[in-house]
Design a protein around this motif. Structure first.
Motif, PDB file in Angstrom:
ATOM      1  N   GLY A 700       0.802  -1.221   0.000  1.00 44.51           N
ATOM      2  CA  GLY A 700       0.000   0.000   0.000  1.00 44.51           C
ATOM      3  C   GLY A 700       0.837   1.273   0.000  1.00 44.51           C
ATOM      4  O   GLY A 700       2.061   1.268  -0.121  1.00 44.51           O
ATOM      5  N   ARG A 701       0.124   2.404   0.153  1.00 42.10           N
ATOM      6  CA  ARG A 701       0.798   3.691   0.246  1.00 42.10           C
ATOM      7  C   ARG A 701       1.611   3.719   1.543  1.00 42.10           C
ATOM      8  O   ARG A 701       1.201   3.184   2.551  1.00 42.10           O
ATOM      9  N   THR A 838       4.353   5.127  -4.734  1.00 46.69           N
ATOM     10  CA  THR A 838       3.417   4.880  -3.623  1.00 46.69           C
ATOM     11  C   THR A 838       3.759   5.680  -2.369  1.00 46.69           C
ATOM     12  O   THR A 838       3.128   5.515  -1.324  1.00 46.69           O
ATOM     13  N   GLU A 889       0.200   1.705   4.742  1.00 42.89           N
ATOM     14  CA  GLU A 889      -1.227   1.410   4.838  1.00 42.89           C
ATOM     15  C   GLU A 889      -1.433   0.034   4.229  1.00 42.89           C
ATOM     16  O   GLU A 889      -0.927  -0.265   3.143  1.00 42.89           O
ATOM     17  N   GLN A 890      -2.187  -0.826   4.928  1.00 42.67           N
ATOM     18  CA  GLN A 890      -2.389  -2.186   4.434  1.00 42.67           C
ATOM     19  C   GLN A 890      -3.570  -2.226   3.453  1.00 42.67           C
ATOM     20  O   GLN A 890      -4.657  -1.715   3.771  1.00 42.67           O
ATOM     21  N   PRO A 891      -3.348  -2.803   2.286  1.00 37.77           N
ATOM     22  CA  PRO A 891      -4.421  -2.846   1.283  1.00 37.77           C
ATOM     23  C   PRO A 891      -5.572  -3.759   1.722  1.00 37.77           C
ATOM     24  O   PRO A 891      -5.394  -4.632   2.539  1.00 37.77           O
TER      25      PRO A 891
END
Length: 891
Positions: A700-701, A838, A889-891
């Motif tokens: 993630g980001r 990202t 951040e976890q997708p």
């Protein structure tokens, strides 16, 4: 030399005896034994010196009536044995232990006054069901006792005793409590061997020449077994004239005292400081070797001497040590130990633990180091303890003598004064320099807790000021020597050594006190009789020395070197919460000492430090071994800090993963961007070899979080405490700030001063008033709302931080939004795809375990969102050294 322990009044308890005995194994690694007889128990640890093959203890008489556990050496035991044999006593060993036991069987407690030596002993009478405890005339060997009220088999009192305090603490029958009265007298008057009382409330010591009889029912009687102290006072009134013949007689007596203390079946060496006393012992032994005296078989052809030296220090006595070694050339092996400040720091806690009670200076650490080396070569060590207290070896004795002479006539006093001026100047020169430089006087009570001082303000300590012999007797039995003997015993036995002190031969001491005062001080020379007696033994460089240094450390120099470490102790939460200290005043005084603006000496700070470390060691809950091990282990970039986790679920249900990055320390001269980018590149370069789960966790980001501390440090906005000039308003205001559990914020005069400099005193006063009102109405945090700016981010030193953060205070970083934007641009330019596309931005975060505060960012969204990501503060800015994190951040 050995260790003894035991009890009276408890039901038979072998486990108790073994538990106590195990605590002092270092006192006797060569053997152990216990005896249990109803409600009496004895335990013994043996360090074999005489009759190594026999002499095991506890030892009983042939008829089984008496059993002894004994620690010490009685040097006139052969003479006593001959007397006992004439009375019909028979012996099965060659040990002095059996002589001591048979002497008690023959003469009862009257035997103790016949002994010339050192001892702490316990004798169980199986017939009368009593335990007799006794300690030697000068208290060379220790013996501690503790009453356990109502713990006896029939509800009466029971008693515990031992050679050290640790066995009593581990007995399970003593509830640990510090003795506040002793602590006050130590901090206020520099007293640390205070009669019967110890620093542990309820644990007492037998005093020199004292015995104690305890019945099986717990009833106890204490009394002195000797009139030695009174006898010395009576001899002092005789005033036998002093001349060369008395000096010669003294020399014969001293040589004989040394000979007696060479009796041993194990190697004997000498502690050599370079002073007059220990040098005299060393050269006497050398003469005995040269003359072929049989008693020197224990020494060998090469006398082992052990000396602490401090090259390039004002305390160094190496040149005097070398003068003695030169005299003994051919029959001496001189060992030089060079203690350093860093070694002192490393050994400090063990040193405190070894001593069991606080000390008035760090000087005995030199002896500790010497004993650690000596145990590799010898088992017995002679030194010069006691000579100063019987022959006026310290400068204050001159003043006592001068007052005495003044009472006898002004001319006598004036003559002696004129010939002592150089000696007296050495005592007063530092105080004189302090006055001339305008240094501020800081009363000791100002450094102590107000309620603590109030509770003990009636305490007094008075010493003899106008009679030399009376003062010397006081210091032999109360004021000075007891503490020196305590160091001697603790330091030697810590390393399984026996220490022997020939100057404290009972007959030698009596002889000196029978002479006129001129044998002690004359024409500005103290220890006159010893100087005269060693005229052809010692060179004038030692015999006619006027500057006494003693067996000590360069304490002032070391403390300046270790000031950051000691600041950490003074700043610790435990120190702040003790009732004994006024932390704010202590910090202020320590700052002034470093800058040279007050006249507080290092001895004062040592007492505070020593007491705090003693309390930590013996009363505070110790961290578990596994926690300490975890905290000391470096981590990879992909592991959480100890007791932290990588993942956090936010209130919104979103999951973030935080990777704390371990770094080197940041300094003012570091390039923040370049150094920080190196750690980010290291993180991404290592990801391919990281555990498989990190591939999902880094999809993630992501954001980069950096502690405001290192930003401020590289901007030059972090200051050593001693470089902050604290104003009176800062000191006053800081007292009214609630301290956090971590000791940070404006609860320190140093951080409050930074707040005043940053926001201005009027605004700080306005905010302080508003904060007080806010507390009354239940609204917290108004001070920070009113003062504005980034005052909330001002941080003080904390005990858990690594150097220099543990001795520094810092402002918030300047332009943190600009710093965040600059770092983000550099990161985007340096990291490869796919990480570049990202990347969400940089956050400058003030985070600890109490709260979070985003100071600057160039990432989108609210500050509250990023603060929520650090709700459990995954960073570690203490020993973990992880002041930054990569957060996904976890997708």
């Amino acid at each position: 030399m050995c260790g003894i322990a035991g009890y009276v009044g408890f039901e038979a308890d072998e486990a108790l005896l073994r538990r106590m005995n195990d605590c002092q194994r270092h006192r006797g690694p060569d053997g152990e034994g216990i005896l249990i007889d109803g409600r009496g128990g004895l335990a013994h640890r043996r360090l074999s010196i005489i009759d190594v093959a026999h002499g095991q203890q506890p030892m009983s008489t042939a008829d089984g009536r008496f059993t002894i556990a004994y620690n010490g050496e009685v040097y006139n035991y052969l003479d006593l044995r001959a007397q006992l044999e004439e009375l019909g006593h028979t012996f099965t060993t060659d040990s002095d232990t059996e002589v001591v036991l048979e002497a008690f069987a023959a003469w009862g407690s009257d035997a103790f006054d016949r002994f010339n030596g050192m001892f702490g002993l316990a004798i169980w009478d199986h017939q009368n069901r009593t335990m007799t405890l006794a300690r030697d005339h000068f208290g060379i060997k220790p013996l501690y006792v503790c009453r356990s009220a109502g713990s006896g088999a029939d509800g009466g009192d029971a008693w515990l005793f031992s050679s050290e305090i640790k066995p009593l603490l581990q007995s399970g029958h003593y509830e640990k409590r510090p003795n506040d009265r002793t602590i006050y007298r130590y901090l206020r008057f520099r007293i640390h061997e205070d009669g019967r009382e110890t620093f542990f409330d309820g644990i007492e010591r037998l005093e020199p020449g004292e015995m104690m009889t305890i019945g099986e029912d717990g009833r106890a009687e204490r009394r002195t077994f000797t009139r030695l102290r009174e006898e010395l006072a009576e001899l002092a009134s005789v005033q036998r004239p002093y001349d060369e013949s008395t000096a010669a007689e003294y020399r014969e007596r001293l040589v004989e005292a040394v000979r007696l203390r060479l009796q041993s079946e194990v190697p004997v060496g000498t502690s050599l400081s370079g002073g007059l006393d220990s040098s005299a012992v060393a050269v006497i032994i050398n003469r005995l070797i040269n003359s072929g005296d049989r008693t020197t078989e224990s020494v060998g052809q090469q006398q082992n001497t052990f000396s602490a030296v401090f090259p390039n220090s004002i305390n160094d006595e190496e040149r005097y040590v070398d003068d003695v070694l030169d005299i003994c050339r051919g029959h001496v092996d001189g060992h030089k130990i060079k203690p350093t400040a860093s070694e002192f720091k490393a050994d400090l806690r063990d040193f405190v633990r070894t001593q069991e009670e606080p000390l008035i200076s760090s000087g005995p650490y030199a002896q500790y180091q010497v004993m650690r080396e000596a145990t590799k070569h010898v088992t017995v060590l002679l030194d010069g303890q006691g000579a100063d207290e019987m022959m006026a070896g310290y400068v204050p004795y001159y003043f006592v003598y001068l007052r005495q002479l003044r009472a006898q006539g002004a001319r006598k006093a004036a003559t002696e004064l004129s010939k002592s001026l150089d000696v007296l100047y050495r005592l007063g020169r530092f105080k004189l320099k302090a006055k001339l430089r305008g240094r501020r006087d800081v009363p000791t009570t100002q450094l102590l807790g107000r309620d603590f001082v109030g509770a003990h303000q009636g305490e007094r300590y008075v010493v003899e000021q106008a009679n030399l012999k009376k003062r010397l007797i006081e210091d032999l039995f109360v004021g000075s020597l007891p503490s020196l003997l305590r160091y001697e015993d603790k330091n030697t036995m810590r390393f399984s050594l026996e220490g022997r002190v020939p100057f404290l031969d009972k007959e030698v001491v009596k002889f000196i006190f029978s002479l006129s005062d001129e044998a002690i001080i004359k024409d500005g020379w103290n220890k006159r009789i010893l100087r005269d007696a060693t005229r052809d033994l010692l060179p004038d460089s030692i015999r006619r020395r006027r500057n006494k240094i003693g067996f000590t450390t360069p304490q002032g120099e070391w403390f300046m070197t270790l000031k950051n470490h000691f600041y950490g102790i003074f700043l610790s939460e435990s120190f702040a919460n003790r009732p004994y200290f006024n932390q704010t005043e202590v910090l202020h005084a320590f700052e002034g000492w470093i800058k040279g603006t007050n006249d507080v000496d290092s001895m004062t700070f040592w007492r505070l430090i020593n007491l705090e470390l003693w309390l930590q060691e013996y009363f505070d809950e110790q961290p578990s071994a596994d926690t300490v091990a975890v905290q000391s282990q470096p981590k990879t970039d992909y592991e959480p800090n100890a007791r932290k986790s990588l993942d956090l679920t936010l209130d919104s249900g979103e999951v973030v993963r935080r990777y704390p990055l371990r770094t080197e320390l940041y300094a003012r001269e570091d390039d923040l961007d370049e150094k920080t980018l190196g750690y980010i590149e290291r993180f991404f370069a290592g990801l391919p070899s990281a555990p498989p789960e990190h591939e999902v966790a880094t999809k993630g980001r992501w954001y980069f979080f950096i502690s405001e501390k290192i930003v401020a440090i590289t901007q030059g906005r972090s200051y050593f405490i001693w470089d902050i000039k604290v104003s009176r308003p800062a000191r006053v205001l800081s007292r009214y700030v609630t301290r956090t559990p971590a000791g940070i914020g404006l609860g320190s005069p140093f951080t409050m001063q930074l707040a005043i400099q940053e926001a201005g005193l009027p605004k700080v006063l306005y905010a302080a008033a508003g904060g007080a009102v806010g507390k009354l109405v239940g609204k917290r945090g108004m001070f920070y709302d009113l003062v504005g700016g980034d005052i909330r981010a001002i941080d003080g030193p904390t005990e858990y931080s690594v150097y220099p953060a543990n001795v520094s205070a810092k402002l918030a970083p300047k332009d943190p939004d600009a710093v965040a934007a600059r770092l983000s641009a550099a990161i985007r330019a340096r990291v490869p795809e796919p990480w570049r596309s990202t990347f969400g931005g940089t956050v400058v975060m003030d985070a600890n375990d109490i709260g979070r505060n985003v100071l600057g960012k160039d990432a989108p969204g609210t500050k509250e969102r990023y603060e929520a990501m650090f709700a459990d503060n995954p960073l570690g800015q203490g020993s973990e050294q992880t002041p930054m994190a990569v957060v996904f951040e976890q997708p």
